[in-house]
Design a protein around this motif. Sequence first.
Motif, short mmCIF file in Angstrom:
data_model
loop_
_atom_site.label_atom_id
_atom_site.label_comp_id
_atom_site.label_asym_id
_atom_site.label_seq_id
_atom_site.Cartn_x
_atom_site.Cartn_y
_atom_site.Cartn_z
N ALA A 67 11.88 10.96 -4.13
CA ALA A 67 10.60 10.35 -4.47
C ALA A 67 10.85 8.85 -4.50
O ALA A 67 11.88 8.40 -5.03
N VAL A 68 9.93 8.08 -3.92
CA VAL A 68 10.14 6.63 -3.82
C VAL A 68 8.84 5.88 -4.10
O VAL A 68 7.77 6.30 -3.69
N CYS A 69 8.98 4.79 -4.83
CA CYS A 69 7.88 3.87 -5.09
C CYS A 69 8.30 2.51 -4.53
O CYS A 69 9.39 2.04 -4.80
N HIS A 70 7.42 1.89 -3.76
CA HIS A 70 7.71 0.60 -3.14
C HIS A 70 7.04 -0.56 -3.87
O HIS A 70 7.15 -1.70 -3.44
N ARG A 71 6.38 -0.27 -4.97
CA ARG A 71 5.64 -1.29 -5.71
C ARG A 71 6.52 -1.91 -6.82
O ARG A 71 7.31 -1.21 -7.44
N PRO A 72 6.31 -3.18 -7.08
CA PRO A 72 6.98 -3.74 -8.26
C PRO A 72 6.29 -3.21 -9.51
O PRO A 72 5.08 -3.15 -9.58
N ASP A 73 7.05 -2.77 -10.48
CA ASP A 73 6.47 -2.24 -11.73
C ASP A 73 6.88 -3.08 -12.90
O ASP A 73 7.97 -3.38 -13.14
N GLU B 18 6.34 7.91 -12.00
CA GLU B 18 6.24 9.14 -11.22
C GLU B 18 7.59 9.52 -10.62
O GLU B 18 7.94 10.70 -10.56
N VAL B 19 8.35 8.53 -10.15
CA VAL B 19 9.69 8.80 -9.62
C VAL B 19 10.55 9.42 -10.71
O VAL B 19 11.23 10.43 -10.49
N ARG C 193 16.95 0.41 -5.44
CA ARG C 193 17.85 0.44 -4.29
C ARG C 193 17.58 -0.84 -3.50
O ARG C 193 16.95 -0.82 -2.44
N PRO C 194 18.03 -2.00 -4.03
CA PRO C 194 17.69 -3.28 -3.41
C PRO C 194 18.29 -3.49 -2.02
O PRO C 194 17.86 -4.39 -1.30
N ASP D 234 11.97 -4.00 -4.12
CA ASP D 234 11.15 -3.15 -4.98
C ASP D 234 11.34 -1.66 -4.70
O ASP D 234 10.58 -0.84 -5.22
N TYR D 235 12.33 -1.29 -3.91
CA TYR D 235 12.56 0.12 -3.56
C TYR D 235 13.13 0.84 -4.79
O TYR D 235 14.25 0.59 -5.21
N TYR D 236 12.33 1.74 -5.36
CA TYR D 236 12.72 2.48 -6.55
C TYR D 236 12.67 3.96 -6.19
O TYR D 236 11.60 4.50 -5.91
#
Length: 127
Positions: free
Chosen positions: A121-127, A77-78, A99-100, A105-107
């Motif tokens: 847009a940010v996803c905090h989940r490990p993918d 989605e990001v 963005r470690p 897990d900051y993506y």
Amino acid sequence: MIDHIGIKVADFERAKAFYDKALAPLGARLLMMVPVEYTGGVKVGGYGRERPVYWLHEGEGESEPKHVAFTANSRAEVDAFHEAALAAGARDNGAPGLRPHYHPDYYGAFVFDPDGNNVEAVCHRPD
């Protein structure tokens, strides 16, 4: 903690066209336009997934650009947000990626909207 936020936009229709495209990959869309009889004649519209949480107010642009980050449910989605925002006329401010320095897990991905605001847009989940 934040229930909703609003920003001023110099050209409402241009901003609306941008956010319609940029937020679609995140599952957000324009959910409400406030009737002009309640706004003093200016256009005010709210974006969200289930209820309006991000409001655009027609008027003189903000004196200082703002930073707004939208939650994404996945790294895909990001990526899609970044691609859609650029296609809608945004300027790149940081390609999708980890963005470690924030956390492992900051993506996120960053663009400047038509008014110069830094939109992420940010996803905090490990993918």
